[in-house]
Design a protein around this motif. Structure first.
Motif, PDB file in Angstrom:
ATOM      1  N   ILE A   9     -28.707 -12.708  42.334  1.00  0.00           N
ATOM      2  CA  ILE A   9     -28.516 -11.292  42.017  1.00  0.00           C
ATOM      3  C   ILE A   9     -28.856 -10.432  43.241  1.00  0.00           C
ATOM      4  CG2 ILE A   9     -30.843 -11.047  41.043  1.00  0.00           C
ATOM      5  CD1 ILE A   9     -27.682  -9.065  40.052  1.00  0.00           C
ATOM      6  N   ALA A  12     -25.846 -10.460  45.293  1.00  0.00           N
ATOM      7  CA  ALA A  12     -24.783  -9.684  44.629  1.00  0.00           C
ATOM      8  C   ALA A  12     -25.001  -8.191  44.829  1.00  0.00           C
ATOM      9  CB  ALA A  12     -24.741 -10.027  43.135  1.00  0.00           C
ATOM     10  N   ILE A  13     -26.243  -7.744  44.669  1.00  0.00           N
ATOM     11  CA  ILE A  13     -26.535  -6.320  44.849  1.00  0.00           C
ATOM     12  C   ILE A  13     -26.367  -5.928  46.309  1.00  0.00           C
ATOM     13  CG2 ILE A  13     -28.389  -4.591  44.761  1.00  0.00           C
ATOM     14  CD1 ILE A  13     -29.332  -5.920  42.164  1.00  0.00           C
ATOM     15  N   PHE A  16     -22.714  -5.522  46.938  1.00  0.00           N
ATOM     16  CA  PHE A  16     -22.254  -4.269  46.337  1.00  0.00           C
ATOM     17  C   PHE A  16     -22.613  -3.097  47.248  1.00  0.00           C
ATOM     18  CE2 PHE A  16     -20.835  -1.474  43.191  1.00  0.00           C
ATOM     19  CZ  PHE A  16     -21.812  -0.571  42.788  1.00  0.00           C
ATOM     20  N   GLY A  65     -36.535 -10.894  47.170  1.00  0.00           N
ATOM     21  CA  GLY A  65     -35.711 -10.389  46.079  1.00  0.00           C
ATOM     22  C   GLY A  65     -36.558  -9.509  45.182  1.00  0.00           C
ATOM     23  N   ASN A  66     -37.204  -8.520  45.768  1.00  0.00           N
ATOM     24  CA  ASN A  66     -38.096  -7.612  45.043  1.00  0.00           C
ATOM     25  C   ASN A  66     -37.336  -6.844  43.963  1.00  0.00           C
ATOM     26  OD1 ASN A  66     -39.367  -4.856  44.661  1.00  0.00           O
ATOM     27  ND2 ASN A  66     -40.989  -5.943  45.760  1.00  0.00           N
ATOM     28  N   THR A  67     -37.777  -6.989  42.719  1.00  0.00           N
ATOM     29  CA  THR A  67     -37.055  -6.386  41.580  1.00  0.00           C
ATOM     30  C   THR A  67     -36.969  -4.879  41.689  1.00  0.00           C
ATOM     31  OG1 THR A  67     -37.931  -8.163  40.204  1.00  0.00           O
ATOM     32  CG2 THR A  67     -36.962  -6.284  39.067  1.00  0.00           C
ATOM     33  N   LEU A  70     -34.576  -3.800  44.492  1.00  0.00           N
ATOM     34  CA  LEU A  70     -33.181  -4.064  44.105  1.00  0.00           C
ATOM     35  C   LEU A  70     -32.722  -3.087  43.025  1.00  0.00           C
ATOM     36  CD1 LEU A  70     -33.208  -7.960  44.133  1.00  0.00           C
ATOM     37  CD2 LEU A  70     -31.859  -6.481  45.614  1.00  0.00           C
ATOM     38  N   GLY A  71     -33.607  -2.798  42.067  1.00  0.00           N
ATOM     39  CA  GLY A  71     -33.253  -1.846  41.022  1.00  0.00           C
ATOM     40  C   GLY A  71     -33.002  -0.457  41.597  1.00  0.00           C
ATOM     41  N   LEU A  74     -29.731  -0.346  43.477  1.00  0.00           N
ATOM     42  CA  LEU A  74     -28.593  -0.282  42.557  1.00  0.00           C
ATOM     43  C   LEU A  74     -28.418   1.139  42.027  1.00  0.00           C
ATOM     44  CD1 LEU A  74     -26.528  -2.156  41.406  1.00  0.00           C
ATOM     45  CD2 LEU A  74     -28.133  -2.820  39.624  1.00  0.00           C
TER      46      LEU A  74
ATOM     47  N   MET B   1     -38.778 -13.779  41.594  1.00  0.00           N
ATOM     48  CA  MET B   1     -38.291 -12.877  40.526  1.00  0.00           C
ATOM     49  C   MET B   1     -38.049 -13.708  39.266  1.00  0.00           C
ATOM     50  SD  MET B   1     -34.813 -10.557  40.384  1.00  0.00           S
ATOM     51  CE  MET B   1     -34.947  -9.948  42.033  1.00  0.00           C
ATOM     52  N   SER B   5     -35.985 -10.467  34.661  1.00  0.00           N
ATOM     53  CA  SER B   5     -35.649  -9.418  35.635  1.00  0.00           C
ATOM     54  C   SER B   5     -34.253  -9.644  36.202  1.00  0.00           C
ATOM     55  CB  SER B   5     -36.665  -9.402  36.776  1.00  0.00           C
ATOM     56  OG  SER B   5     -37.946  -9.132  36.288  1.00  0.00           O
ATOM     57  N   GLN B   6     -33.928 -10.904  36.479  1.00  0.00           N
ATOM     58  CA  GLN B   6     -32.605 -11.198  37.026  1.00  0.00           C
ATOM     59  C   GLN B   6     -31.521 -10.817  36.029  1.00  0.00           C
ATOM     60  OE1 GLN B   6     -32.092 -15.089  38.930  1.00  0.00           O
ATOM     61  NE2 GLN B   6     -34.306 -15.248  39.157  1.00  0.00           N
ATOM     62  N   LEU B   9     -31.087  -7.069  35.913  1.00  0.00           N
ATOM     63  CA  LEU B   9     -30.373  -6.572  37.098  1.00  0.00           C
ATOM     64  C   LEU B   9     -28.892  -6.909  37.037  1.00  0.00           C
ATOM     65  CD1 LEU B   9     -32.925  -7.221  40.009  1.00  0.00           C
ATOM     66  CD2 LEU B   9     -32.142  -5.014  39.138  1.00  0.00           C
ATOM     67  N   TRP B  10     -28.553  -8.086  36.522  1.00  0.00           N
ATOM     68  CA  TRP B  10     -27.132  -8.445  36.385  1.00  0.00           C
ATOM     69  C   TRP B  10     -26.427  -7.482  35.433  1.00  0.00           C
ATOM     70  CZ3 TRP B  10     -24.224 -11.040  39.466  1.00  0.00           C
ATOM     71  CH2 TRP B  10     -24.713 -12.146  40.186  1.00  0.00           C
ATOM     72  N   PHE B  12     -27.351  -4.395  34.754  1.00  0.00           N
ATOM     73  CA  PHE B  12     -27.242  -3.079  35.411  1.00  0.00           C
ATOM     74  C   PHE B  12     -26.149  -3.078  36.467  1.00  0.00           C
ATOM     75  CE2 PHE B  12     -30.056  -0.933  33.018  1.00  0.00           C
ATOM     76  CZ  PHE B  12     -31.406  -1.055  33.255  1.00  0.00           C
ATOM     77  N   LEU B  13     -26.009  -4.189  37.178  1.00  0.00           N
ATOM     78  CA  LEU B  13     -24.967  -4.261  38.197  1.00  0.00           C
ATOM     79  C   LEU B  13     -23.588  -4.155  37.549  1.00  0.00           C
ATOM     80  CD1 LEU B  13     -24.055  -4.700  41.129  1.00  0.00           C
ATOM     81  CD2 LEU B  13     -24.179  -7.168  40.736  1.00  0.00           C
ATOM     82  N   ALA B  16     -23.065  -0.613  36.350  1.00  0.00           N
ATOM     83  CA  ALA B  16     -22.853   0.277  37.500  1.00  0.00           C
ATOM     84  C   ALA B  16     -21.414   0.158  37.994  1.00  0.00           C
ATOM     85  CB  ALA B  16     -23.830  -0.057  38.623  1.00  0.00           C
ATOM     86  N   ILE B  17     -20.910  -1.057  38.076  1.00  0.00           N
ATOM     87  CA  ILE B  17     -19.544  -1.254  38.566  1.00  0.00           C
ATOM     88  C   ILE B  17     -18.535  -0.622  37.603  1.00  0.00           C
ATOM     89  CG2 ILE B  17     -17.752  -3.007  38.993  1.00  0.00           C
ATOM     90  CD1 ILE B  17     -20.017  -4.788  40.139  1.00  0.00           C
TER      91      ILE B  17
END
Lengths: 165, 195
Positions: A9, A12-13, A16, A65-67, A70-71, A74, B1, B5-6, B9-10, B12-13, B16-17
């Motif tokens: 993730i 992926a972020i 993006f 990969g700090n949450t 990353l949040g 995003l 992580m 949490s993962q 985030l998935w 939210f991603l 967002a898209i």
């Protein structure tokens, strides 16, 4: 204990955010006031590569990969799209890149100095220093990037000492 | 992580898209009609279109732009009007463009317009001196602050256009003169100041 690569993730972020920051490259190329700013970007991102080169096979506990970072990245990217604000897109990129190094004492300074490669700094310069030369701005950018990166290098050095200690 | 949490985030991603795609492709009404309201000629002025350079055609692709040479008050002026509805990022703070082109900002002064304010800047490069007048207008108010422009256009995009019409950037520069009587120009070239 071995370190682990950031989760998928995080990549992926980051992807993006890279996609969302495409205009950064054209701005560096087309805007005269942003000429050579990519040098500050390279200096600023160097700690990421230095960190992973130093700890690729290390037996030290690390968490990347700090949450939160990353949040926030995003959120910044999303707001940049719906509000059409490039500055937020670049902040999102900086935060997602910063998540690839474990959170440490130098992180805040490093994130703040990401302004060194952002066009917003060029805008401030055009308003606050209307007669200064572009070389002065470029020097300031590079200095800022070095300051931010230095803190991260120091963190890597400390971790290395911890590993050998 | 951790796994939770993962997953968050998935999600939210993905959201967002999807949401960003809706905003990105929602057609905002442009300011084309206001640009079209600026005539080429009137009783006290006349103008002609100036072709965009190849760089300008690429840089301003997809946006509405006026680039003309006008004759007003026995002087010639370059007039540029930019509507950033389809790409707000090409509408820069004029200071940024002047500095980027190597011009120094020698002085600035605000002047009153019928519905607000504009800024006169005096710029110089090598031995050349120039003057320019610029402002942003949404058809109801006129102002010179780029921060206000960015706020209004951001709000417009966040609200999918419901916050109001798109502000446009208007710039007029005499070809050679400096210290123009802008009040006289505004009297003789009213359509520009009414966009």
């Amino acid at each position: 204990m071995t370190n682990r690569a950031p989760p998928l993730i995080a990549f992926a972020i980051l992807a993006f955010n890279i996609w969302n920051s495409q205009t950064l490259i054209t701005t560096w190329i087309d805007a005269p006031i942003e000429a050579w700013t990519w040098i500050a970007f390279l200096i600023w991102t160097l700690p990421i590569f230095v960190f992973w080169y130093a700890f690729a096979n290390a037996e030290v506990e690390l968490s990347t990969g700090n949450t939160l970072l990353l949040g926030l990245s995003l959120l910044a990217a999303f707001l940049s799209i719906i509000g059409s604000i490039n500055a937020l897109a670049y902040i999102g990129l900086a935060l997602s890149l910063a998540s690839f190094v474990p959170w440490n004492f130098a992180h805040l300074l490093w994130i703040m100095t990401s302004a060194s490669w952002m066009p917003a700094l060029g805008w401030f310069y055009s308003r606050l220093l209307p007669s200064a030369s572009p070389l002065f701005l470029l020097s300031g950018r590079i200095f800022l990037a070095i300051v931010g990166a230095f803190g991260m290098y120091y963190f890597v050095l400390c971790k290395k000492e911890e590993q050998h200690g | 992580m951790d796994k939770t949490s993962q997953k968050i985030l998935w999600i939210f991603l993905g959201a967002a898209i999807i949401l960003a795609s809706i905003w990105e492709f929602y057609p905002l009404p442009s300011a084309q009609a206001r640009l079209n309201s600026l005539p080429l000629a009137g009783k006290t002025f006349s103008g002609k279109e100036i072709e965009l350079t190849p760089f300008e055609q690429k840089f301003f692709k997809g946006i509405s732009i006026i680039k003309r040479l006008y004759h007003v008050d026995n002087k010639y002026f370059f007039v540029t009007v930019l509507d950033g509805t389809n790409n707000r990022h090409v509408v820069h703070d004029p200071y940024y463009c002047f500095r980027g082109s190597g011009w120094n900002i020698d002085s600035e002064k605000n002047i009153k317009l019928a519905d607000g304010m504009a800024t006169i800047v005096h710029i110089s490069k090598d031995n050349e001196k120039r003057e320019a007048l610029f402002w942003f207008s949404n058809g109801a108010s006129q102002y010179a602050s780029p921060l206000k422009y960015w706020w209004q256009t951001t709000l417009r995009r966040l609200t999918l256009g419901f916050s109001g019409p798109e502000p446009v950037l208007i710039m007029i520069q005499p070809i050679t003169q400096v210290y123009v009587d802008w009040n006289a120009v505004a009297q003789d070239f009213k359509p520009l100041f009414e966009i």
